[in-house]
Design an enzyme around this catalytic site. Structure first.
Site, PDB file in Angstrom:
ATOM      1  N   GLU A  77       0.731  -1.177  -0.178  1.00 46.11           N
ATOM      2  CA  GLU A  77      -0.208   0.047  -0.059  1.00 46.11           C
ATOM      3  C   GLU A  77       0.977   1.165   0.008  1.00 46.11           C
ATOM      4  O   GLU A  77       0.743   2.106   0.834  1.00 46.11           O
ATOM      5  CB  GLU A  77      -0.962  -0.025   1.032  1.00 46.11           C
ATOM      6  CG  GLU A  77      -2.017  -1.298   1.194  1.00 46.11           C
ATOM      7  CD  GLU A  77      -3.151  -1.071   2.180  1.00 46.11           C
ATOM      8  OE1 GLU A  77      -3.063  -0.002   2.826  1.00 46.11           O
ATOM      9  OE2 GLU A  77      -4.120  -1.817   2.094  1.00 46.11           O
ATOM     10  N   GLU A  99      -5.155  -8.426   0.676  1.00 39.82           N
ATOM     11  CA  GLU A  99      -5.846  -8.390   1.666  1.00 39.82           C
ATOM     12  C   GLU A  99      -7.282  -8.159   1.492  1.00 39.82           C
ATOM     13  O   GLU A  99      -7.556  -7.525   0.591  1.00 39.82           O
ATOM     14  CB  GLU A  99      -5.283  -7.015   2.392  1.00 39.82           C
ATOM     15  CG  GLU A  99      -4.081  -7.280   3.207  1.00 39.82           C
ATOM     16  CD  GLU A  99      -3.654  -5.929   3.701  1.00 39.82           C
ATOM     17  OE1 GLU A  99      -4.485  -5.055   4.479  1.00 39.82           O
ATOM     18  OE2 GLU A  99      -2.291  -5.655   4.069  1.00 39.82           O
TER      19      GLU A  99
HETATM   20  C1  NOJ Z   1      -4.532  -2.183   5.067  1.00 41.73           C
HETATM   21  C2  NOJ Z   1      -3.138  -2.360   5.761  1.00 41.73           C
HETATM   22  O1  NOJ Z   1      -2.025  -3.156   4.821  1.00 41.73           O
HETATM   23  C3  NOJ Z   1      -3.114  -2.981   6.872  1.00 41.73           C
HETATM   24  O2  NOJ Z   1      -1.777  -2.957   7.656  1.00 41.73           O
HETATM   25  C4  NOJ Z   1      -4.335  -2.620   7.733  1.00 41.73           C
HETATM   26  O3  NOJ Z   1      -4.371  -3.191   9.101  1.00 41.73           O
HETATM   27  C5  NOJ Z   1      -5.637  -3.108   6.996  1.00 41.73           C
HETATM   28  N1  NOJ Z   1      -5.473  -2.856   5.726  1.00 41.73           N
HETATM   29  C6  NOJ Z   1      -6.773  -2.789   7.805  1.00 41.73           C
HETATM   30  O4  NOJ Z   1      -6.880  -1.444   7.738  1.00 41.73           O
END
Ligand code: NOJ
Length: 452
Positions: free
Chosen positions: A163, A358
């Site tokens: 990200e 994710e």
């Molecule tokens: C994005 C991130 O990569 C992760 O670190 C985070 O906890 C989750 N999404 C949920 O927000």
């Protein structure tokens, strides 16, 4: 048609969110170690010092994953745990920790997937300018080389950056995340450019020093777009919107194309070049060649999306959500369609096998009187989302899905107030309790999604 028989059902975590920072581990500091210590930065002053104490409990956690039938585990390495100053001196205890983790995963029959950078910028490098310093490209490459040398005999799958939209946008535009800076726009484009170059150089280093042919990817994010109807014009509108740019400057990182076109297509999107012209650093052909160093797989973190239709003026428009639209505990909209249209649009544009690196949600989970955690909202959410993913699996080359997250953990500026896990973590005792969704996910894996 459903999921392929080799479909990878996994779970994901990241180092700072679960490991704990154990002061006797020889770890150096990263920007989150520093940021969380300053009052006001994180909900109720929470820090990752203990987190889920995974650093000491990884064997138990792996045993649980095995019991859950998890096939793959996506975790990140704390750069400053293996290179305390970010470069130079190696912390052998840190290397050993990850070696033990990898060995235990393999012994449990779980495929390790390493993310090189899940926002853990070593503090010593930050002091030298961090992503603003063009040297970051080499520092990140050297770190990737170390990872390749030490772990790639057993680890085949790697993602470079997680990200970048967030670590640049939240870290340096809104200042909600470490290091908490509201930088000038120009600086953030420079950082983004350096980060993309660092990605490219890391890919080269992984290939060069990999001890086996490696499978390398990237894990950006963004909200997806899906069409209001399946009329061709609405589909086209959603596709167009997904790959377009934000014209709200301080929100500029929140798009797909700026981050993925250079990596996969070898150039920045025309629209962005025009829109952001006055902020851009010098971009050379050589830079673009480095950034677009070929990768093998495309990862995307997907949580939700916007509904789009073609407007009467021939331009895509956002369909407003109705009052009472379903949302998660974190107030994120529940939009299952994004897990069909998202990967489909991404596959059409980038033509690489896709992983959902994710997906998940935060719920108001608690231990009930019967000692169990009944997270029916999570089961409902996942059933809806995975059904859509199953549809995509019949149409594109979809390799895997990593649920965020294995267990409740440190949700950045929100500390421990959000629970994203399949396992409930009691932070007072570090007990892990299977939520109902963990049993449910085990069954999804067991049937390869047939029950969806
Ligand atoms: C994005 C991130 O990569 C992760 O670190 C985070 O906890 C989750 N999404 C949920 O927000």
């Amino acid at each position: 048609m459903g999921f392929s028989k080799n479909f990878v059902w996994g779970v994901a975590t990241s180092t700072y969110q679960i490991e704990g920072t154990a002061s006797d581990s020889g770890k150096g500091m990263n920007i989150w170690d520093i940021y969380t210590k300053e009052p006001g930065n994180v909900f109720e002053g929470h820090t990752g010092e203990i987190a889920c104490d995974h650093y000491h409990r990884f064997r138990e956690d792996i045993a649980v994953m095995k019991e859950m039938g998890i096939k793959a585990y996506r975790f990140s390495i704390d750069w400053s745990r293996v290179l305390p100053e970010g470069k130079g001196r190696i912390n052998e205890a840190g290397v050993k920790f990850y070696n033990n983790l990898i060995d235990a995963l393999i012994e449990a029959g779980i495929e390790p997937y390493i993310t090189l950078y899940h926002w853990e910028l070593p503090y010593e490098l930050y002091k030298r300018g961090g992503w603003m310093n063009p040297e970051m490209v080499r520092w990140f490459g050297d770190y990737a080389m170390l990872v390749a040398k030490r772990f790639s005999d057993r680890v085949k799958y790697f993602f470079t950056l997680n990200e970048p939209q967030c670590f640049v946008g939240l870290g340096f535009l809104t200042g909600e995340h470490a290091p908490g800076i509201k930088a000038p726009m120009r600086d953030t484009f420079e950082m983004a450019h350096n980060a993309l170059k660092a990605h490219g150089y890391a890919v080269q280093m992984l290939r060069q020093y990999g001890k086996q042919p490696l499978v390398i990817g990237y894990a950006p994010t963004c909200s997806m777009c899906y069409p209001e109807t399946e009329k061709p014009e609405d589909i086209e509108a959603a596709r167009k919107m997904l790959f377009s740019m934000q014209d709200d400057d301080r929100n500029w990182t929140w798009n797909v194309a700026w981050w993925s076109d250079p990596v996969l297509l070898g150039h920045y999107p025309e629209e962005g070049i025009k829109l952001y012209e006055k902020f851009l650093p010098k971009i050379t052909d050589e830079d673009m060649k480095l950034i677009s160093e070929p990768i093998d797989i495309y990862g995307q973190n997907i949580y939700n999306g916007k509904c789009i239709r073609m407007g009467t003026d021939g331009q895509p428009e956002i369909v407003e959500r109705y009052k009472g639209f379903p949302k998660t505990a974190l107030n994120w909209p529940v939009t299952p369609e994004c897990l069909y249209w998202g990967p489909k649009f991404l596959y059409e544009r980038y033509k690489k096998p896709i992983y959902i690196t994710e997906n998940g949600l935060s719920c108001h989970d608690k231990v009930s009187l019967d000692g169990k955690v009944h997270d029916s909202d999570r089961i409902d959410f996942l059933a809806r989302y995975l059904k859509e993913l199953k549809r995509a699996a019949g149409e594109i080359e979809l390799r895997g899905y990593f649920h965020w997250s294995l267990m409740d953990n440190f949700e950045w500026a929100r500390g421990y107030s959000e629970r994203f896990g399949l396992l409930f973590v009691d932070y007072q005792t570090q007990e892990r309790i299977w939520k109902d969704s963990a049993y449910w996910y085990r069954n999804v894996i067991l049937t390869n999604g047939e029950n969806l």
